[in-house]
Scaffold this motif. Structure first.
Motif: not given
Ligand code: FDA
Length: 502
Positions: A203, A206-207, A386, A389, A471-472, A474-475, A478-479, A482
């Protein structure tokens, strides 16, 4: 740099004491150090942030190894001192070295962490964040004439900030953005841990590849995949005025430029009454001419316009001028000689000819600036929204950057107003719901964070966040939750930690 009232706190003393025990004192600069101003301004790209009213750091830390960076984060969080990371200092809003609101903070300046090590056999390289794009390109070309890296045009841009937001240049249609070619990275997180791809987890990895700088920790280095280039590339720079048919040619450009074979990239810099078409073709002029004749005869390209060279020669040619040398791309000095304001759009449906005529009327105004249009299509558009980002993928025809400049001695109000008014005019003609923007062309007018109870508000950040990340967003939050749930790394447009109740 005119003196401003110094912000200090008990935490700032504790921070300095803590750091003095962990690294050589000469790598720490406080406002009373004789070289504080020169270190601070060494990579300030936007002159307006040299103003007396700019909120500047109380200290600058210049690490020379990873343990210094870890110590800066640990000492900072223990003493309630935030740090802002600076790689190349090209942030349009200066967020790597200044704060919009009064705040006690230190700058972690990575200028001395800038090694590049290339493995030409494997076609990979490790590059530290403090390197400039010019230093990366130069090192790659020294190792092999047939390898390159797809990132931005300006050689003084820093790898750290640039990669954090995506990063694209003339190879974007062939090889995608810089972060599409990142294989691994090292990150110092808010706890001061040094993590590689595996340790940071999928995650966070990715971020950090496109989720914007200054949110997830300090990225120290990146492992990148190098890409093949032919021995000869063909460049051209062809200006067309409105009188020479620029409006018709631009209207056609929107249709052909995103659909050309991936080896061909033609962007446009539009100012006053002239559209300047700039191109890189991964091949010879003889191969390019028939392609242009069939697909884009309106531009009128002929052999005299072509300049054949190596890929590394194209870097100074296109950005520093036709007489600049390859060695010039190693010059790190950023001349903050003018002030500027920028913003961006993405175009998904071609703009009509009559609207282009109106745009030229905007550009003709006395305080008008410039528009740069970069075509997508090809590789950059082949990834899903997706995959990283950076969401500006399939369906994007091109990116627009609006910029305006003013001399250091003036306040820029007329130029800033021009930019805002043009941006309002463009609304019906560009992407909608959300109106997309590119995070590396940072614009605080798109929205700024609000801190509630010592955490950045998710709701407030959605306003600007969905423009940059769709839409990325929110993800990404979340990252962030974390890797930095306490929101240590934050600025006016950092990713908020996602907390379900907010
Ligand atoms: P800077 O050091 O100011 O950092 C930018 C942001 O990233 C800040 O929030 C900072 O805290 C954070 N950050 C920096 N280093 C970090 C690290 N190691 N870890 C975590 N966060 C970090 N873009 C493009 O795609 N293509 C192009 O061709 C160009 N051309 C261009 C020309 C010019 C003259 C300018 C001024 C800008 C561009 N850009 C561009 C935009 C550029 O990609 C963008 O400004 C980058 O963020 C600059 O990176 P720096 O490291 O220089 O910025």
């Amino acid at each position: 740099y005119a003196p401003v009232p110094s912000l200090a706190s008990s935490g700032s003393d504790g921070f300095l004491q803590c750091l003095s025990a962990a690294m050589p004192k000469q790598l720490l600069y406080t406002q009373s150090s004789p070289s504080f101003t020169s270190v601070l301004t060494s990579s300030v790209w936007n002159h307006k942030f040299l103003a007396a009213s700019t909120v500047r750091p109380f200290a600058i830390v210049r690490p020379t190894n990873a343990s210094h960076v870890q110590a800066a984060v640990v000492c900072g969080s223990q003493n309630d001192v935030r740090i802002r990371v600076r790689s190349g200092g090209h942030d349009y809003e200066g967020l790597s070295y200044r704060s919009e609101r009064p705040e006690v903070f230190a700058v972690l300046d990575l200028a001395d962490l800038r090694s590049v090590s290339v493995d030409p056999k494997a076609a990979t390289a490790w590059v530290e964040s403090g390197a400039t794009l010019g230093e990366l390109y130069y090192a790659v070309s020294k190792a092999s004439k047939l390898l390159a890296f797809p990132a931005g045009l300006c050689p003084t841009v820093g790898v750290g900030g640039h990669f954090s937001g995506g990063g694209f240049g003339m190879l974007v249609r062939k090889y995608g953005t810089a972060i599409d070619n990142v294989l691994d990275a090292t990150l110092v997180d808010a706890k001061g841990r040094l993590l590689d791809k595996q340790a940071m987890g999928a995650d966070v990895f990715w971020a950090i590849r496109g989720g914007g700088g200054g949110s997830f920790g300090v990225v120290l280095s990146w492992k990148v995949k190098l890409v093949p280039v032919p021995p000869t590339v063909t460049m051209f720079i062809l200006p067309k005025s409105v009188d020479e048919g620029a409006i018709d040619i631009l209207t056609k450009w929107q249709e052909v430029a995103p659909a050309f074979p991936e080896d061909l990239f033609i962007n446009v810099v539009i100012a006053k009454q002239v559209a300047k078409f700039q191109s890189m073709y991964l091949g010879t002029c003889d191969a390019l001419l028939p392609l242009m004749e069939t697909r884009f005869p309106e531009l009128g390209l002929n052999k005299t316009h072509c300049k054949e060279m190596t890929w590394i020669q194209s870097v100074p040619y296109i950005y520093l001028g036709t007489t600049a040398t390859v060695e010039d791309i190693l010059d790190r000095s950023t001349s903050a000689s003018s002030s500027s304001k920028s913003t961006s759009d993405y175009v998904r449906q071609a703009i009509t000819k009559d609207v282009w005529a109106q745009i030229f009327a905007w550009l003709a105004k006395p305080d008008g600036g410039v528009m740069i249009a970069d075509p997508y299509g090809g590789k950059v558009s082949s990834f899903s929204e997706s995959a990283t980002p950076f969401p500006h993928r399939g369906g994007v025809l091109y990116n627009i950057q609006y910029m305006n400049f003013w001399p250091a001695a003036t306040d820029g109000s007329a130029q800033t107003k021009w930019l805002k008014d043009l941006y309002a005019f463009m609304e019906p003609h560009v992407s909608q719901n959300p109106r997309e923007a590119y995070v590396n062309y940072r614009d605080l007018d798109l929205g700024q964070n609000v801190v509630v109870g010592n955490l950045t508000s998710y709701k407030a950040a959605q306003v600007w966040g969905e423009k940059y990340y769709k839409d990325n967003f929110q993800r990404l939050a979340m990252a962030k939750g974390e890797v930095d749930p306490e929101d240590y790394f934050r600025n006016e447009q950092s990713i908020p930690p996602f907390v379900a109740s907010k």
